[in-house]
Design a protein around this motif. Structure first.
Motif, PDB file in Angstrom:
ATOM      1  N   ARG A   8     -27.491 -15.871  55.977  1.00  0.00           N
ATOM      2  CA  ARG A   8     -27.931 -15.165  57.170  1.00  0.00           C
ATOM      3  C   ARG A   8     -27.259 -15.793  58.374  1.00  0.00           C
ATOM      4  O   ARG A   8     -27.086 -17.003  58.433  1.00  0.00           O
ATOM      5  N   CYS A  43     -35.084 -16.007  68.000  1.00  0.00           N
ATOM      6  CA  CYS A  43     -35.265 -15.993  66.543  1.00  0.00           C
ATOM      7  C   CYS A  43     -36.689 -16.359  66.139  1.00  0.00           C
ATOM      8  O   CYS A  43     -36.996 -16.422  64.952  1.00  0.00           O
ATOM      9  N   THR A  49     -30.806 -15.077  62.605  1.00  0.00           N
ATOM     10  CA  THR A  49     -30.999 -13.747  63.163  1.00  0.00           C
ATOM     11  C   THR A  49     -30.709 -12.707  62.095  1.00  0.00           C
ATOM     12  O   THR A  49     -30.119 -13.003  61.062  1.00  0.00           O
ATOM     13  N   LEU A  50     -31.108 -11.509  62.347  1.00  0.00           N
ATOM     14  CA  LEU A  50     -30.804 -10.404  61.455  1.00  0.00           C
ATOM     15  C   LEU A  50     -29.487  -9.776  61.878  1.00  0.00           C
ATOM     16  O   LEU A  50     -29.094  -9.850  63.039  1.00  0.00           O
ATOM     17  N   SER A  51     -28.808  -9.161  60.958  1.00  0.00           N
ATOM     18  CA  SER A  51     -27.541  -8.509  61.296  1.00  0.00           C
ATOM     19  C   SER A  51     -27.801  -7.288  62.174  1.00  0.00           C
ATOM     20  O   SER A  51     -28.903  -6.745  62.222  1.00  0.00           O
ATOM     21  N   VAL A  54     -29.227  -4.288  60.286  1.00  0.00           N
ATOM     22  CA  VAL A  54     -30.657  -4.364  59.984  1.00  0.00           C
ATOM     23  C   VAL A  54     -31.485  -4.122  61.241  1.00  0.00           C
ATOM     24  O   VAL A  54     -32.501  -3.441  61.216  1.00  0.00           O
ATOM     25  N   LEU A  55     -31.027  -4.688  62.375  1.00  0.00           N
ATOM     26  CA  LEU A  55     -31.744  -4.485  63.634  1.00  0.00           C
ATOM     27  C   LEU A  55     -31.770  -3.012  64.030  1.00  0.00           C
ATOM     28  O   LEU A  55     -32.759  -2.523  64.554  1.00  0.00           O
TER      29      LEU A  55
END
Length: 60
Positions: A8, A43, A49-51, A54-55
């Motif tokens: 991630r 975070c 963090t999310l990609s 995905v966000l």
């Protein structure tokens, strides 16, 4: 057989150091300093963090 770990991305705001201790300047009765633990607001203290894909799906 090796296990594959999910990588991630590291949070760009805290660079993977999500929680810090900040001294308030006051001393406790035992002589130590009073500290506050503050988590990264981006975070939420995870360091990752999310990609963007995905966000976008989650709707943040």
């Amino acid at each position: 057989m090796p296990q594959h770990a999910l990588s991630r991305p590291v949070c760009r705001d805290c660079d993977g150091f999500p929680v810090v201790a900040i001294t308030t300047g006051t001393r406790l009765t035992d002589g130590s300093r009073a500290t506050l633990r503050v988590a990264c607001p981006s975070c939420h203290g995870t360091g990752h963090t999310l990609s963007a894909r995905v966000l976008a799906r989650v709707g943040r």
